[in-house]
Design an enzyme around this catalytic site. Structure first.
Site, PDB file in Angstrom:
ATOM      1  N   LYS A  37      29.613  -3.272  69.646  1.00 60.66           N
ATOM      2  CA  LYS A  37      30.467  -4.063  68.698  1.00 60.66           C
ATOM      3  C   LYS A  37      31.874  -3.574  68.670  1.00 60.66           C
ATOM      4  CE  LYS A  37      30.239  -2.934  64.093  1.00 60.66           C
ATOM      5  NZ  LYS A  37      31.603  -2.929  63.642  1.00 60.66           N
ATOM      6  N   ASP A  64      33.196  -8.106  65.547  1.00 56.35           N
ATOM      7  CA  ASP A  64      33.176  -7.950  64.401  1.00 56.35           C
ATOM      8  C   ASP A  64      34.498  -7.924  63.321  1.00 56.35           C
ATOM      9  OD1 ASP A  64      32.415  -7.086  61.529  1.00 56.35           O
ATOM     10  OD2 ASP A  64      31.965  -4.973  62.197  1.00 56.35           O
ATOM     11  N   LYS A  66      35.104 -10.199  60.900  1.00 58.73           N
ATOM     12  CA  LYS A  66      34.933 -10.996  59.389  1.00 58.73           C
ATOM     13  C   LYS A  66      35.976 -11.874  59.256  1.00 58.73           C
ATOM     14  CE  LYS A  66      32.670  -6.515  58.049  1.00 58.73           C
ATOM     15  NZ  LYS A  66      33.305  -5.662  59.136  1.00 58.73           N
ATOM     16  N   ASP A  69      39.434 -17.482  56.361  1.00 54.08           N
ATOM     17  CA  ASP A  69      40.749 -18.388  56.359  1.00 54.08           C
ATOM     18  C   ASP A  69      40.298 -19.599  56.080  1.00 54.08           C
ATOM     19  OD1 ASP A  69      43.466 -18.827  56.644  1.00 54.08           O
ATOM     20  OD2 ASP A  69      43.773 -17.377  57.809  1.00 54.08           O
ATOM     21  N   THR A 127      29.473  -3.679  51.779  1.00 54.40           N
ATOM     22  CA  THR A 127      28.754  -2.758  51.111  1.00 54.40           C
ATOM     23  C   THR A 127      29.552  -1.299  50.608  1.00 54.40           C
ATOM     24  OG1 THR A 127      28.473  -1.585  53.262  1.00 54.40           O
ATOM     25  CG2 THR A 127      26.631  -2.928  52.446  1.00 54.40           C
ATOM     26  N   ARG A 219      28.242   6.063  64.451  1.00 53.42           N
ATOM     27  CA  ARG A 219      28.514   7.655  64.656  1.00 53.42           C
ATOM     28  C   ARG A 219      27.172   8.421  65.044  1.00 53.42           C
ATOM     29  NH1 ARG A 219      31.729   8.021  59.008  1.00 53.42           N
ATOM     30  NH2 ARG A 219      30.170   5.934  58.800  1.00 53.42           N
TER      31      ARG A 219
HETATM   32  O1  C5P Z   1      29.201   4.888  62.056  1.00 58.59           O
HETATM   33  P1  C5P Z   1      28.085   4.088  61.420  1.00 58.59           P
HETATM   34  O2  C5P Z   1      26.913   3.907  61.766  1.00 58.59           O
HETATM   35  O3  C5P Z   1      28.311   4.293  59.840  1.00 58.59           O
HETATM   36  O4  C5P Z   1      29.032   2.680  61.737  1.00 58.59           O
HETATM   37  C1  C5P Z   1      28.507   1.605  61.003  1.00 58.59           C
HETATM   38  C2  C5P Z   1      29.294   0.330  61.563  1.00 58.59           C
HETATM   39  O5  C5P Z   1      28.702  -0.888  60.733  1.00 58.59           O
HETATM   40  C3  C5P Z   1      30.949   0.523  61.323  1.00 58.59           C
HETATM   41  O6  C5P Z   1      31.543  -0.078  62.190  1.00 58.59           O
HETATM   42  C4  C5P Z   1      31.145  -0.254  59.895  1.00 58.59           C
HETATM   43  O7  C5P Z   1      32.270  -0.654  60.040  1.00 58.59           O
HETATM   44  C5  C5P Z   1      29.903  -1.270  59.889  1.00 58.59           C
HETATM   45  N1  C5P Z   1      29.304  -2.002  58.526  1.00 58.59           N
HETATM   46  C6  C5P Z   1      29.189  -1.069  57.757  1.00 58.59           C
HETATM   47  N2  C5P Z   1      28.898  -1.617  56.531  1.00 58.59           N
HETATM   48  C7  C5P Z   1      28.957  -3.058  56.439  1.00 58.59           C
HETATM   49  C8  C5P Z   1      29.338  -3.961  57.468  1.00 58.59           C
HETATM   50  C9  C5P Z   1      29.682  -3.194  58.522  1.00 58.59           C
HETATM   51  O8  C5P Z   1      28.989   0.145  57.859  1.00 58.59           O
HETATM   52  N3  C5P Z   1      28.398  -3.638  55.262  1.00 58.59           N
END
Ligand code: C5P
Length: 237
Positions: A37, A64, A66, A69, A127, A219
């Site tokens: 991603k 990603d 998002k 517009d 979220t 992460r």
């Molecule tokens: O590191 P982690 O597993 O928390 O990363 C989650 C990824 O998903 C990040 O790129 C974050 O921006 C994305 N994301 C999220 N919650 C959302 C939409 C996208 O954590 N509702």
């Protein structure tokens, strides 16, 4: 059990601030079957060239950004991204039916010229937004969960291929949409990982059981000492 068999449902979030960091992770994950991603952070440093480089390493790419517009602008931007070779892209559902329908149409038309039609999915409600912010700051009277489900329904009607949703919402969305409607779920934490700043987390198995089609994992993999091993360990109970 072959624990790698689900890797094609894992989208690793390359949340890093530059090309070299992204390529280092990609090389370690190459051949595993997972997606990558590219989000706003990485894109802001590298632009679309990164997409082509990661594609050349064999990864399917979820861009990603998002998009949100007026319909014409979103449609035109999507045509450009499809030409870059993305496999999945997203727009904000709150852009409305027409914006989503035009996005879906652009992906279909541009993709069929390349004989490879990418997926276009919708973001319902971020979220990071609390129920209080949602009601008081945005002034929307509906219950947040009902709003998420209503936007997912609208996305399906507008012809999007799916939505991004927390695993907590996945079950409800799965209930009101067709089985092929994609649910892409972040907030995944295997039992061996810390939660970081994610509030409501589910394990990979729990998310699949809730109806998720793809799991976005950042992460727990990207900050692991051995990201490849962390990817394989997602599926250890
Ligand atoms: O590191 P982690 O597993 O928390 O990363 C989650 C990824 O998903 C990040 O790129 C974050 O921006 C994305 N994301 C999220 N919650 C959302 C939409 C996208 O954590 N509702």
């Amino acid at each position: 059990m072959d624990v790698t068999k689900n890797n094609h449902r894992v989208i690793v979030a390359l949340d890093v601030p530059g090309r070299e960091e992204a390529l280092a992770l990609a090389r370690v994950l190459q051949g595993s079957g997972c997606w990558l991603k590219v989000g706003l952070e990485l894109y802001s440093y590298t632009g679309p060239a990164m997409i082509r480089e990661l594609k050349a390493l064999g990864f399917p790419i979820f861009l990603d950004l998002k998009l949100h517009d007026i319909p014409t602008t979103v449609e035109r931007a999507i045509r450009g991204f499809v030409q870059c070779g993305v496999d999945m892209i997203n727009v904000h559902c709150s852009g409305g039916y027409d914006m989503m329908a035009r996005a879906a149409h652009a992906v279909q038309e541009e993709g069929s010229k390349l004989e490879r039609v990418p997926k276009v999915i919708g973001v319902t409600v971020l979220t990071s937004m609390s129920e209080i912010q949602f009601n008081q700051e945005l002034g929307i009277q509906r219950n947040l969960r009902d709003h998420v489900v209503a936007l997912a329904k609208l996305a399906a009607q507008a012809g999007l291929d799916g939505v991004v949703a927390s695993a907590m919402e996945a079950r409800e969305i799965r209930r009101i949409t067709q089985p092929e409607f994609l649910i892409v779920t972040p907030g995944i934490r295997p039992t061996w990982s810390e939660a970081h700043d994610q509030m409501r987390v589910l394990t990979p198995f729990e998310a699949l059981a809730a109806g998720s089609s793809y799991l976005v994992v950042g992460r727990p993999i990207t900050r692991a000492e051995d990201p490849r091993q962390a990817l394989e360990r997602l599926w250890l109970k």
